[in-house]
Design a protein around this motif. Sequence first.
Motif, PDB file in Angstrom:
ATOM      1  N   UNK A 110       0.830  -1.181   0.155  1.00  0.00           N
ATOM      2  CA  UNK A 110       0.116   0.209   0.217  1.00  0.00           C
ATOM      3  C   UNK A 110       0.614   1.180   0.185  1.00  0.00           C
ATOM      4  N   UNK A 111       1.777   1.414   0.811  1.00  0.00           N
ATOM      5  CA  UNK A 111       2.657   2.793   0.816  1.00  0.00           C
ATOM      6  C   UNK A 111       3.230   2.832  -0.285  1.00  0.00           C
ATOM      7  N   UNK A 112       3.433   1.661  -1.530  1.00  0.00           N
ATOM      8  CA  UNK A 112       4.314   1.936  -2.372  1.00  0.00           C
ATOM      9  C   UNK A 112       2.752   3.322  -3.220  1.00  0.00           C
ATOM     10  N   UNK A 113       2.150   2.993  -3.683  1.00  0.00           N
ATOM     11  CA  UNK A 113       0.262   3.381  -4.635  1.00  0.00           C
ATOM     12  C   UNK A 113       1.068   5.257  -3.609  1.00  0.00           C
ATOM     13  N   UNK A 114       0.670   4.864  -2.131  1.00  0.00           N
ATOM     14  CA  UNK A 114       0.917   6.482  -1.511  1.00  0.00           C
ATOM     15  C   UNK A 114       2.002   7.054  -2.122  1.00  0.00           C
ATOM     16  N   UNK A 115       2.925   6.089  -2.146  1.00  0.00           N
ATOM     17  CA  UNK A 115       4.367   7.340  -2.625  1.00  0.00           C
ATOM     18  C   UNK A 115       4.393   8.186  -3.807  1.00  0.00           C
ATOM     19  N   UNK A 116       3.614   6.992  -4.973  1.00  0.00           N
ATOM     20  CA  UNK A 116       3.624   7.320  -5.966  1.00  0.00           C
ATOM     21  C   UNK A 116       2.130   8.929  -5.921  1.00  0.00           C
ATOM     22  N   UNK A 117       1.651   9.003  -5.620  1.00  0.00           N
ATOM     23  CA  UNK A 117       0.638  10.033  -5.052  1.00  0.00           C
ATOM     24  C   UNK A 117       1.341  10.920  -4.610  1.00  0.00           C
ATOM     25  N   UNK A 118       1.929  11.250  -3.215  1.00  0.00           N
ATOM     26  CA  UNK A 118       3.151  12.192  -2.622  1.00  0.00           C
ATOM     27  C   UNK A 118       3.671  12.327  -4.135  1.00  0.00           C
ATOM     28  N   UNK A 119       4.304  11.669  -4.485  1.00  0.00           N
ATOM     29  CA  UNK A 119       5.189  12.762  -5.520  1.00  0.00           C
ATOM     30  C   UNK A 119       4.400  13.452  -7.143  1.00  0.00           C
ATOM     31  N   UNK A 120       3.487  12.576  -7.182  1.00  0.00           N
ATOM     32  CA  UNK A 120       2.958  13.819  -7.842  1.00  0.00           C
ATOM     33  C   UNK A 120       2.518  14.697  -7.452  1.00  0.00           C
TER      34      UNK A 120
END
Length: 209
Positions: free
Chosen positions: A44-54
């Motif tokens: 799950x943290x990988x998806x949240x990281x992708x959102x945060x990076x955008x």
Amino acid sequence: MGVAIRVADGDDRELVVRLLDEAFQDDPVSGWVFPDPAHRLATHHKLMAAFADVVLAEGRVDLAEDGSACALWLDVPAVDHGGADGEAQDEDGPAQLRAAVDPENERVELIGRLTAEVHPSGRAHAYLWMIAVSPERQGEGLGGALLEPVLDRCDREGLAAYLEASNARSRALYERLGFVVTGGPLDLPDGPRMWPMWREPRTAQQLTG
């Protein structure tokens, strides 16, 4: 309540990702995207990281000074989706997200496509992508306090705001802040319901009346 807020930068990335991960681990939509609890805990943290990076790159992350909450905003212009380049980019985004986060999980891609389909495009607006409050601090009013400065700006500038509520509790908060469900709910296949919500800017008369 008064909450000291600052704009996050790249140095805050780890904190923002951790907040998002912890706050949304038990969210119905996250549970649908990652139905296996062990896999969700690991991925799950990988998806949240992708959102945060955008949003760190293209938008704005408001962060409570004590690290207890954050809100991810994008300013979305009025877009004519008739352009072929724009359509190609929209089509590629969810697939690229899936490839980067969890290639075997089609729901990572599907959630992006479904939310994109219901996202309004005719008017410029502020898009609240996500708001996260540390689990141990939820229920203290931090979410509303974090959003109020941006919504006040929207009112001053005559700018609408938009979001997708992922659970009934957050929907109730957004309704108190002036958001209304627009276009009907979004029912995820064999999953929970999301509520696209729109907020018209409030006029001075509405604010004082």
